[in-house]
Design a protein around this motif. Structure first.
Motif, PDB file in Angstrom:
ATOM      1  N   LEU A  94       0.871  -1.164   0.000  1.00  0.00           N
ATOM      2  CA  LEU A  94       0.000   0.000   0.000  1.00  0.00           C
ATOM      3  C   LEU A  94       0.908   1.214   0.000  1.00  0.00           C
ATOM      4  CD1 LEU A  94      -2.773   1.448   0.450  1.00  0.00           C
ATOM      5  CD2 LEU A  94      -2.287   1.271   2.891  1.00  0.00           C
ATOM      6  N   ALA A  95       0.629   2.182  -0.855  1.00  0.00           N
ATOM      7  CA  ALA A  95       1.438   3.394  -0.900  1.00  0.00           C
ATOM      8  C   ALA A  95       0.543   4.622  -1.007  1.00  0.00           C
ATOM      9  CB  ALA A  95       2.407   3.358  -2.076  1.00  0.00           C
ATOM     10  N   VAL A  96       1.000   5.689  -0.366  1.00  0.00           N
ATOM     11  CA  VAL A  96       0.304   6.971  -0.426  1.00  0.00           C
ATOM     12  C   VAL A  96       1.338   8.028  -0.810  1.00  0.00           C
ATOM     13  CG1 VAL A  96      -1.035   8.693   0.834  1.00  0.00           C
ATOM     14  CG2 VAL A  96      -1.288   6.265   1.392  1.00  0.00           C
ATOM     15  N   TYR A  97       1.097   8.694  -1.946  1.00  0.00           N
ATOM     16  CA  TYR A  97       1.949   9.798  -2.386  1.00  0.00           C
ATOM     17  C   TYR A  97       1.178  11.085  -2.124  1.00  0.00           C
ATOM     18  CZ  TYR A  97       4.800  12.828  -5.323  1.00  0.00           C
ATOM     19  OH  TYR A  97       5.609  13.836  -5.776  1.00  0.00           O
ATOM     20  N   ARG A  98       1.784  11.972  -1.333  1.00  0.00           N
ATOM     21  CA  ARG A  98       1.115  13.232  -1.007  1.00  0.00           C
ATOM     22  C   ARG A  98       2.168  14.318  -0.778  1.00  0.00           C
ATOM     23  NH1 ARG A  98      -1.850  11.708   3.413  1.00  0.00           N
ATOM     24  NH2 ARG A  98      -3.427  10.893   2.033  1.00  0.00           N
ATOM     25  N   ASP A  99       2.021  15.423  -1.476  1.00  0.00           N
ATOM     26  CA  ASP A  99       2.903  16.584  -1.301  1.00  0.00           C
ATOM     27  C   ASP A  99       4.377  16.226  -1.458  1.00  0.00           C
ATOM     28  OD1 ASP A  99       0.636  18.180  -0.745  1.00  0.00           O
ATOM     29  OD2 ASP A  99       0.699  17.592   1.368  1.00  0.00           O
ATOM     30  N   GLY A 100       4.689  15.402  -2.433  1.00  0.00           N
ATOM     31  CA  GLY A 100       6.075  15.049  -2.711  1.00  0.00           C
ATOM     32  C   GLY A 100       6.672  14.020  -1.775  1.00  0.00           C
ATOM     33  N   LYS A 101       5.850  13.462  -0.892  1.00  0.00           N
ATOM     34  CA  LYS A 101       6.324  12.456   0.061  1.00  0.00           C
ATOM     35  C   LYS A 101       5.553  11.164  -0.144  1.00  0.00           C
ATOM     36  CE  LYS A 101       7.704  15.825   3.439  1.00  0.00           C
ATOM     37  NZ  LYS A 101       7.736  16.234   4.838  1.00  0.00           N
ATOM     38  N   VAL A 102       6.204  10.057   0.193  1.00  0.00           N
ATOM     39  CA  VAL A 102       5.580   8.743   0.041  1.00  0.00           C
ATOM     40  C   VAL A 102       5.624   8.008   1.368  1.00  0.00           C
ATOM     41  CG1 VAL A 102       5.639   6.521  -1.166  1.00  0.00           C
ATOM     42  CG2 VAL A 102       6.344   8.601  -2.357  1.00  0.00           C
ATOM     43  N   GLU A 103       4.503   7.385   1.695  1.00  0.00           N
ATOM     44  CA  GLU A 103       4.453   6.477   2.827  1.00  0.00           C
ATOM     45  C   GLU A 103       3.975   5.150   2.269  1.00  0.00           C
ATOM     46  OE1 GLU A 103       3.224   6.671   7.509  1.00  0.00           O
ATOM     47  OE2 GLU A 103       2.316   8.098   6.127  1.00  0.00           O
ATOM     48  N   ALA A 104       4.722   4.084   2.548  1.00  0.00           N
ATOM     49  CA  ALA A 104       4.399   2.768   1.991  1.00  0.00           C
ATOM     50  C   ALA A 104       4.419   1.713   3.087  1.00  0.00           C
ATOM     51  CB  ALA A 104       5.387   2.397   0.896  1.00  0.00           C
ATOM     52  N   TRP A 105       3.541   0.721   2.919  1.00  0.00           N
ATOM     53  CA  TRP A 105       3.482  -0.426   3.815  1.00  0.00           C
ATOM     54  C   TRP A 105       3.692  -1.661   2.948  1.00  0.00           C
ATOM     55  CZ3 TRP A 105       0.731   3.944   4.173  1.00  0.00           C
ATOM     56  CH2 TRP A 105       0.636   4.571   5.410  1.00  0.00           C
TER      57      TRP A 105
ATOM     58  N   ASP B 181      14.867   3.492  -1.239  1.00  0.00           N
ATOM     59  CA  ASP B 181      15.697   4.052  -2.302  1.00  0.00           C
ATOM     60  C   ASP B 181      15.049   3.871  -3.676  1.00  0.00           C
ATOM     61  OD1 ASP B 181      17.422   4.552  -0.211  1.00  0.00           O
ATOM     62  OD2 ASP B 181      18.928   3.083  -0.831  1.00  0.00           O
ATOM     63  N   ALA B 182      14.484   2.690  -3.923  1.00  0.00           N
ATOM     64  CA  ALA B 182      13.860   2.410  -5.220  1.00  0.00           C
ATOM     65  C   ALA B 182      12.601   3.253  -5.422  1.00  0.00           C
ATOM     66  CB  ALA B 182      13.526   0.921  -5.329  1.00  0.00           C
ATOM     67  N   ILE B 183      11.808   3.419  -4.371  1.00  0.00           N
ATOM     68  CA  ILE B 183      10.605   4.243  -4.455  1.00  0.00           C
ATOM     69  C   ILE B 183      10.982   5.694  -4.709  1.00  0.00           C
ATOM     70  CG2 ILE B 183       8.680   5.184  -3.120  1.00  0.00           C
ATOM     71  CD1 ILE B 183       8.461   2.375  -1.792  1.00  0.00           C
ATOM     72  N   ALA B 184      11.967   6.195  -3.966  1.00  0.00           N
ATOM     73  CA  ALA B 184      12.400   7.592  -4.144  1.00  0.00           C
ATOM     74  C   ALA B 184      12.839   7.847  -5.581  1.00  0.00           C
ATOM     75  CB  ALA B 184      13.535   7.909  -3.171  1.00  0.00           C
ATOM     76  N   GLU B 185      13.616   6.945  -6.133  1.00  0.00           N
ATOM     77  CA  GLU B 185      14.078   7.100  -7.515  1.00  0.00           C
ATOM     78  C   GLU B 185      12.914   7.063  -8.507  1.00  0.00           C
ATOM     79  OE1 GLU B 185      16.904   4.877 -10.804  1.00  0.00           O
ATOM     80  OE2 GLU B 185      17.151   4.370  -8.693  1.00  0.00           O
ATOM     81  N   ALA B 186      11.974   6.148  -8.293  1.00  0.00           N
ATOM     82  CA  ALA B 186      10.865   5.969  -9.228  1.00  0.00           C
ATOM     83  C   ALA B 186       9.909   7.160  -9.263  1.00  0.00           C
ATOM     84  CB  ALA B 186      10.098   4.695  -8.902  1.00  0.00           C
ATOM     85  N   VAL B 187       9.704   7.804  -8.105  1.00  0.00           N
ATOM     86  CA  VAL B 187       8.744   8.914  -8.063  1.00  0.00           C
ATOM     87  C   VAL B 187       9.412  10.282  -8.050  1.00  0.00           C
ATOM     88  CG1 VAL B 187       6.972   7.513  -6.925  1.00  0.00           C
ATOM     89  CG2 VAL B 187       8.495   8.936  -5.545  1.00  0.00           C
ATOM     90  N   GLY B 188      10.751  10.291  -8.064  1.00  0.00           N
ATOM     91  CA  GLY B 188      11.478  11.566  -8.081  1.00  0.00           C
ATOM     92  C   GLY B 188      11.453  12.299  -6.750  1.00  0.00           C
ATOM     93  N   ALA B 189      11.467  11.540  -5.655  1.00  0.00           N
ATOM     94  CA  ALA B 189      11.454  12.133  -4.313  1.00  0.00           C
ATOM     95  C   ALA B 189      12.817  11.953  -3.654  1.00  0.00           C
ATOM     96  CB  ALA B 189      10.376  11.474  -3.458  1.00  0.00           C
ATOM     97  N   LYS B 190      13.062  12.727  -2.600  1.00  0.00           N
ATOM     98  CA  LYS B 190      14.274  12.540  -1.803  1.00  0.00           C
ATOM     99  C   LYS B 190      14.088  11.300  -0.933  1.00  0.00           C
ATOM    100  CE  LYS B 190      14.705  17.487  -1.225  1.00  0.00           C
ATOM    101  NZ  LYS B 190      14.639  18.541  -0.215  1.00  0.00           N
ATOM    102  N   LYS B 191      15.182  10.612  -0.656  1.00  0.00           N
ATOM    103  CA  LYS B 191      15.102   9.409   0.190  1.00  0.00           C
ATOM    104  C   LYS B 191      14.473   9.720   1.544  1.00  0.00           C
ATOM    105  CE  LYS B 191      19.118   7.160  -1.832  1.00  0.00           C
ATOM    106  NZ  LYS B 191      20.464   6.636  -1.563  1.00  0.00           N
ATOM    107  N   GLU B 192      14.797  10.877   2.093  1.00  0.00           N
ATOM    108  CA  GLU B 192      14.262  11.225   3.415  1.00  0.00           C
ATOM    109  C   GLU B 192      12.753  11.544   3.384  1.00  0.00           C
ATOM    110  OE1 GLU B 192      16.625  14.834   1.850  1.00  0.00           O
ATOM    111  OE2 GLU B 192      17.006  12.697   2.046  1.00  0.00           O
ATOM    112  N   ASP B 193      12.192  11.664   2.193  1.00  0.00           N
ATOM    113  CA  ASP B 193      10.757  11.909   2.052  1.00  0.00           C
ATOM    114  C   ASP B 193       9.968  10.628   1.786  1.00  0.00           C
ATOM    115  OD1 ASP B 193      11.000  14.624   2.527  1.00  0.00           O
ATOM    116  OD2 ASP B 193      11.210  15.125   0.405  1.00  0.00           O
ATOM    117  N   VAL B 194      10.633   9.492   1.911  1.00  0.00           N
ATOM    118  CA  VAL B 194       9.970   8.196   1.711  1.00  0.00           C
ATOM    119  C   VAL B 194      10.080   7.388   3.006  1.00  0.00           C
ATOM    120  CG1 VAL B 194       9.967   6.036   0.413  1.00  0.00           C
ATOM    121  CG2 VAL B 194      10.514   8.182  -0.751  1.00  0.00           C
ATOM    122  N   THR B 195       8.934   6.937   3.500  1.00  0.00           N
ATOM    123  CA  THR B 195       8.889   6.100   4.697  1.00  0.00           C
ATOM    124  C   THR B 195       8.313   4.743   4.310  1.00  0.00           C
ATOM    125  OG1 THR B 195       8.507   8.036   6.091  1.00  0.00           O
ATOM    126  CG2 THR B 195       7.977   5.889   7.046  1.00  0.00           C
ATOM    127  N   VAL B 196       9.028   3.688   4.672  1.00  0.00           N
ATOM    128  CA  VAL B 196       8.556   2.329   4.397  1.00  0.00           C
ATOM    129  C   VAL B 196       8.300   1.630   5.725  1.00  0.00           C
ATOM    130  CG1 VAL B 196       9.116   0.095   3.373  1.00  0.00           C
ATOM    131  CG2 VAL B 196       9.808   2.201   2.213  1.00  0.00           C
TER     132      VAL B 196
END
Length: 98
Positions: free
Chosen positions: A7-18, A29-44
């Motif tokens: 499950l993933a939620v992309y909002r305001d340039g940030k991603v939260e995934a379960w 790292d793979a999610i950040a690259e795929a959506v063009g986000a910073k690594k620190e803006d992705v939480t898994v």
């Protein structure tokens, strides 16, 4: 053995995934690259894995959910079928076909 699901939620340039991933940093790292986000803006968030036998070390199913969430602007749940992931020793990678 349960199939890969995320499950993933992309909002305001940030991603939260379960996802039941064996490599949360690799998924991040793979999610950040795929959506063009910073690594620190992705939480898994790692969910229970069950029997993974190495398959869930590849984050392609979580990446697919994140990309689809960015494109639709909505939370996305992805559940792969057993036929998609079993019966072969080759690794199925997410292809950008959207």
């Amino acid at each position: 053995m349960e199939p890969p699901a995320a499950l993933a939620v992309y909002r305001d340039g940030k991603v939260e995934a379960w996802a039941p991933t064996q490599s949360p940093q690799g998924a991040r790292d793979a999610i950040a690259e795929a959506v063009g986000a910073k690594k620190e803006d992705v939480t898994v968030h790692v969910t229970l894995l069950g029997g993974a036998f190495g398959r869930k070390s590849f984050p392609d199913f979580a990446v697919e959910a994140a990309v689809l969430s960015k494109k639709t602007g909505k939370p996305v749940k992805v559940v792969w079928t057993r036929g998609t992931t079993s019966g072969s020793t080759r690794i199925i990678r997410f292809r950008r076909c959207i």
